[in-house]
Design an enzyme around this catalytic site. Structure first.
Site, PDB file in Angstrom:
ATOM      1  N   LYS A 254       0.794  -1.151   0.098  1.00 35.78           N
ATOM      2  CA  LYS A 254      -0.062   0.042  -0.062  1.00 35.78           C
ATOM      3  C   LYS A 254       0.977   1.217   0.104  1.00 35.78           C
ATOM      4  O   LYS A 254       1.515   1.459   1.054  1.00 35.78           O
ATOM      5  CB  LYS A 254      -0.903   0.087   1.215  1.00 35.78           C
ATOM      6  CG  LYS A 254      -2.059   1.197   1.095  1.00 35.78           C
ATOM      7  CD  LYS A 254      -2.775   1.586   2.101  1.00 35.78           C
ATOM      8  CE  LYS A 254      -1.904   2.676   2.851  1.00 35.78           C
ATOM      9  NZ  LYS A 254      -1.661   3.969   2.238  1.00 35.78           N
TER      10      LYS A 254
ATOM     11  N   GLU B 261      10.417   1.469  10.218  1.00 35.51           N
ATOM     12  CA  GLU B 261      11.454   2.429   9.634  1.00 35.51           C
ATOM     13  C   GLU B 261      10.628   3.789   9.808  1.00 35.51           C
ATOM     14  O   GLU B 261       9.634   4.178   9.249  1.00 35.51           O
ATOM     15  CB  GLU B 261      11.839   2.387   8.233  1.00 35.51           C
ATOM     16  CG  GLU B 261      12.581   1.122   7.811  1.00 35.51           C
ATOM     17  CD  GLU B 261      14.021   1.194   8.782  1.00 35.51           C
ATOM     18  OE1 GLU B 261      14.650   1.906   9.120  1.00 35.51           O
ATOM     19  OE2 GLU B 261      14.592  -0.174   8.817  1.00 35.51           O
TER      20      GLU B 261
ATOM     21  N   CYS C 140      13.770  11.196   6.222  1.00 37.27           N
ATOM     22  CA  CYS C 140      13.695  10.629   7.669  1.00 37.27           C
ATOM     23  C   CYS C 140      14.924  10.909   8.191  1.00 37.27           C
ATOM     24  O   CYS C 140      14.940  11.402   9.364  1.00 37.27           O
ATOM     25  CB  CYS C 140      13.273   9.223   7.478  1.00 37.27           C
ATOM     26  SG  CYS C 140      14.656   8.188   6.684  1.00 37.27           S
TER      27      CYS C 140
ATOM     28  N   GLU D 144      10.037  16.231  15.261  1.00 37.77           N
ATOM     29  CA  GLU D 144      10.242  15.910  13.879  1.00 37.77           C
ATOM     30  C   GLU D 144       9.391  16.954  13.077  1.00 37.77           C
ATOM     31  O   GLU D 144       8.475  16.926  13.221  1.00 37.77           O
ATOM     32  CB  GLU D 144      10.052  14.755  13.321  1.00 37.77           C
ATOM     33  CG  GLU D 144      10.436  14.329  12.020  1.00 37.77           C
ATOM     34  CD  GLU D 144      10.096  13.085  11.470  1.00 37.77           C
ATOM     35  OE1 GLU D 144       9.232  12.528  11.336  1.00 37.77           O
ATOM     36  OE2 GLU D 144      11.029  12.451  10.838  1.00 37.77           O
TER      37      GLU D 144
HETATM   38  P1  NAD Z   1       2.597   8.163   7.880  1.00 34.84           P
HETATM   39  O1  NAD Z   1       3.062   7.584   8.922  1.00 34.84           O
HETATM   40  O2  NAD Z   1       1.513   9.413   7.746  1.00 34.84           O
HETATM   41  O3  NAD Z   1       2.215   7.251   6.548  1.00 34.84           O
HETATM   42  C1  NAD Z   1       2.939   6.339   6.112  1.00 34.84           C
HETATM   43  C2  NAD Z   1       1.911   5.068   5.310  1.00 34.84           C
HETATM   44  O4  NAD Z   1       1.451   4.728   6.523  1.00 34.84           O
HETATM   45  C3  NAD Z   1       0.992   5.669   4.520  1.00 34.84           C
HETATM   46  O5  NAD Z   1       0.958   4.798   3.399  1.00 34.84           O
HETATM   47  C4  NAD Z   1      -0.220   5.813   5.145  1.00 34.84           C
HETATM   48  O6  NAD Z   1      -1.286   5.665   4.310  1.00 34.84           O
HETATM   49  C5  NAD Z   1      -0.128   4.564   6.243  1.00 34.84           C
HETATM   50  N1  NAD Z   1      -0.905   4.490   7.208  1.00 34.84           N
HETATM   51  C6  NAD Z   1      -1.429   5.618   8.185  1.00 34.84           C
HETATM   52  N2  NAD Z   1      -1.993   5.214   9.057  1.00 34.84           N
HETATM   53  C7  NAD Z   1      -2.085   3.921   9.100  1.00 34.84           C
HETATM   54  C8  NAD Z   1      -2.541   2.926   9.708  1.00 34.84           C
HETATM   55  N3  NAD Z   1      -3.258   2.930  11.098  1.00 34.84           N
HETATM   56  N4  NAD Z   1      -2.440   1.328   9.558  1.00 34.84           N
HETATM   57  C9  NAD Z   1      -1.824   1.155   8.585  1.00 34.84           C
HETATM   58  N5  NAD Z   1      -1.435   2.117   7.630  1.00 34.84           N
HETATM   59  C10 NAD Z   1      -1.374   3.285   7.978  1.00 34.84           C
HETATM   60  O7  NAD Z   1       4.059   8.713   7.348  1.00 34.84           O
HETATM   61  P2  NAD Z   1       4.340   9.545   5.914  1.00 34.84           P
HETATM   62  O8  NAD Z   1       3.637  11.274   6.382  1.00 34.84           O
HETATM   63  O9  NAD Z   1       3.853   8.907   4.788  1.00 34.84           O
HETATM   64  O10 NAD Z   1       5.748   9.827   5.995  1.00 34.84           O
HETATM   65  C11 NAD Z   1       6.760  10.711   6.800  1.00 34.84           C
HETATM   66  C12 NAD Z   1       7.379   9.987   7.812  1.00 34.84           C
HETATM   67  O11 NAD Z   1       8.076   8.766   7.680  1.00 34.84           O
HETATM   68  C13 NAD Z   1       8.166  10.710   8.714  1.00 34.84           C
HETATM   69  O12 NAD Z   1       8.047  10.559  10.029  1.00 34.84           O
HETATM   70  C14 NAD Z   1       9.600  10.142   8.403  1.00 34.84           C
HETATM   71  O13 NAD Z   1      10.490  10.395   9.245  1.00 34.84           O
HETATM   72  C15 NAD Z   1       9.195   8.754   8.154  1.00 34.84           C
HETATM   73  N6  NAD Z   1      10.172   7.813   7.128  1.00 34.84           N
HETATM   74  C16 NAD Z   1      11.057   7.253   7.908  1.00 34.84           C
HETATM   75  C17 NAD Z   1      11.868   6.421   7.015  1.00 34.84           C
HETATM   76  C18 NAD Z   1      13.011   5.560   7.750  1.00 34.84           C
HETATM   77  O14 NAD Z   1      13.714   4.822   6.745  1.00 34.84           O
HETATM   78  N7  NAD Z   1      13.233   5.644   8.971  1.00 34.84           N
HETATM   79  C19 NAD Z   1      12.123   6.749   5.791  1.00 34.84           C
HETATM   80  C20 NAD Z   1      11.251   7.652   5.182  1.00 34.84           C
HETATM   81  C21 NAD Z   1      10.256   8.211   6.049  1.00 34.84           C
END
Ligand code: NAD
Length: 491
Positions: free
Chosen positions: A182, A258, A293, A392
């Protein structure tokens, strides 16, 4: 390709299940971050649609020979897939660029080739691992054998749509699993092309599927589906926590997380080249407009080096050009949504109101269209409890703290909850190694900031920045489970 025309990019929406597009009623509008224009509709897969995708993946796992075939055969398909991705760059890069924050030049030079090379990297593991033979009695044979889980649920963020998705799906597929991915509802389309190309490369239909939708409905249904044997997630710490709980409640599923970060960049007065270091630091927070991230969002600098470093950073920020992702000279891309640009500005303004001072930036930027852009910002006079230092931000906002000695630097570098990455800049090897040992983070870079093309180096967080690793041997092994076998041949 210097610039592209955003309206000329052909966008295909829908789910991709069992090797075919599945049309479904659009329930959301997807907007281009660069100008805020709605450019396509997106279906939201409900429980029934997620079930269909997972069942298809399960059937493909059981009935195709993906898991059973000689691992080198799997690797060959994945290598062909990588070649098709590279050959498709003229389609794939514009698709990525129009819907995300990735400038066209970067998408062509990095996102697409890096996605392909990551797939190749994991393909190479397919036949280069094994189990163990145990030290048992000589009339028995004890061993552990590695096996795929079955169907893996992968959930990806929006900040590097192709690359982040590839880090989830490539090790899972190389290990013989089927995958249901997804993508983020904000950047959902480019991975559909990846799925199409996988089938063209010879991957059995149903082995790699994409379901579209939001987190609350589609993501949650995917994570909880009884036939999902493992979940791999990249996104915020908040969502990761909810997913871990859902995994516990729906079958004690293993999970790779992650998550977010608030990474320090520590600069000692003897850093090898302060001007170069200043450019590195600016790039580490302004790249992808800070929506990374591992963004180095907290600058911690020794007093004597502060002035020179700050002027170098301010100059590097000033040289950036804000613009649409489809312009060839854009070096400061948009914030993913206009509402997020406002959120970032709110954090900056509240931190200033709490006593911080603006060295530069601190404003929303005007670029033609309705997208959100934010000026690279440096905030001084801050302390660890202030919002901009603690939370963040996911935007181009850097905070500045000054220290006098190593002990103080390490104390400032420590974050109460995050531990994703850190940078240390010094010419003193002993000091560099002391910092490497003492900083609680999953990655520490010395005299550089950011990843190389060494896929073999894993990435992942300490503390609330994550669990498990992407990339490296560890990411491949996390997609296998190990069966113990004991054979009695005493006669
Ligand atoms: P997010 O957590 O809002 O969403 C990530 C994904 O999770 C999306 O596909 C979203 O639809 C899905 N999602 C949301 N709620 C869910 C639930 N309850 N159950 C299942 N899926 C769900 O994050 P974002 O805004 O897309 O990305 C930014 C974040 O990602 C930042 O915090 C960043 O630091 C982190 N990030 C971490 C890494 C790493 O390698 N550590 C890499 C890239 C981004």
């Amino acid at each position: 390709m210097d610039r592209i025309h955003p309206d000329a990019v052909n966008v295909r929406s829908g789910h991709y299940i069992g090797g075919a597009y599945i049309d479904d009623q659009a329930a959301m509008e997807v907007r281009r971050p660069s100008d805020g224009k709605a450019y396509a509709g997106l279906p939201v897969a409900d429980e029934a649609m997620v079930d269909r995708a997972v069942q298809d993946a399960w059937n493909a796992f059981k009935t195709s020979d993906w898991a059973q075939r000689a691992p080198r055969e799997r690797a060959r398909v994945m290598r062909r897939w990588a070649e098709l991705i590279e050959a498709d760059a003229a389609n794939l890069a514009p698709l990525e660029t129009v819907g995300s924050t990735r400038p066209i030049r970067d998408a062509l030079a990095w996102d697409v080739p890096f996605t392909a090379e990551g797939i190749r990297f994991f393909a190479e593991f397919a036949d280069k691992h094994g189990g163990d033979v145990a030290a048992t009695r000589t009339d028995t044979l004890g061993m552990t054998i590695a096996e795929p889980y079955g169907v893996i649920g992968a959930i990806a963020p929006w900040n590097f749509p192709l690359v982040m998705a590839s880090w989830k799906i490539a090790p899972a597929l190389a290990a013989g699993n089927a995958v249901v991915l997804k993508p983020s509802e904000l950047t959902p389309f480019s991975v559909l092309r990846l799925a199409e190309l996988a089938v063209q490369a010879g991957m059995p239909p149903g082995i790699f599927n994409v379901v579209q939708g939001d987190g609350a409905v589609t993501g949650d249904a995917l994570v909880r589906h009884p036939k999902i044997a493992k979940v791999t997630f990249t996104g915020s710490t908040r969502t990761g926590t909810a997913i871990m709980a859902a995994c516990a409640h729906s079958g004690t599923k293993p999970v790779t997380l992650e998550l977010g970060g608030k990474s320090p960049q520590v600069v000692f007065g003897d850093a090898p080249d302060l001007d170069r270091t200043a450019r590195t630091i600016a790039g580490a927070i302004a790249g992808n407009a800070g929506q990374v991230c591992v963004a180095g969002s907290r600058l911690i600098v020794q007093r004597g080096a502060a002035d020179r470093l700050v002027s170098g950073i301010v100059a590097a920020f000033a040289a950036l050009k804000a613009g649409h992702t489809w312009e060839g000279d854009t070096t400061l891309p948009p914030i993913i949504r206009a509402s997020d640009a406002l959120r970032i500005d709110g954090i900056v303004q509240r931190t200033v109101a709490a006593g911080a001072s603006l060295v530069c930036g601190g404003r929303l930027l005007q670029v033609a269209g309705e997208g959100g852009y934010y000026e690279p910002t440096l905030l001084a006079g801050v302390h660890g409890e202030m919002e901009a230092v603690h939370d963040e931000i996911f935007g181009p906002v850097l905070t500045l703290q000054v220290f006098d000695d190593e002990e103080e630097a390490l104390a400032l570098a420590d974050h109460p909850s995050y531990g994703l990455a850190a940078g240390v800049h010094t010419a003193d090897l002993g000091r560099a190694l002391r910092c490497v040992r003492r900083i609680e983070a999953g990655t520490v870079w010395v005299n550089r900031y950011g990843r190389s093309n060494d896929f073999v180096i894993p990435t992942g967080g300490y503390k609330r920045s994550g669990l498990g690793k992407d990339l490296g041997r560890q990411a491949f092994e996390a997609n296998l489970r190990f069966k113990s076998v004991l054979i009695d041949f005493a006669g």
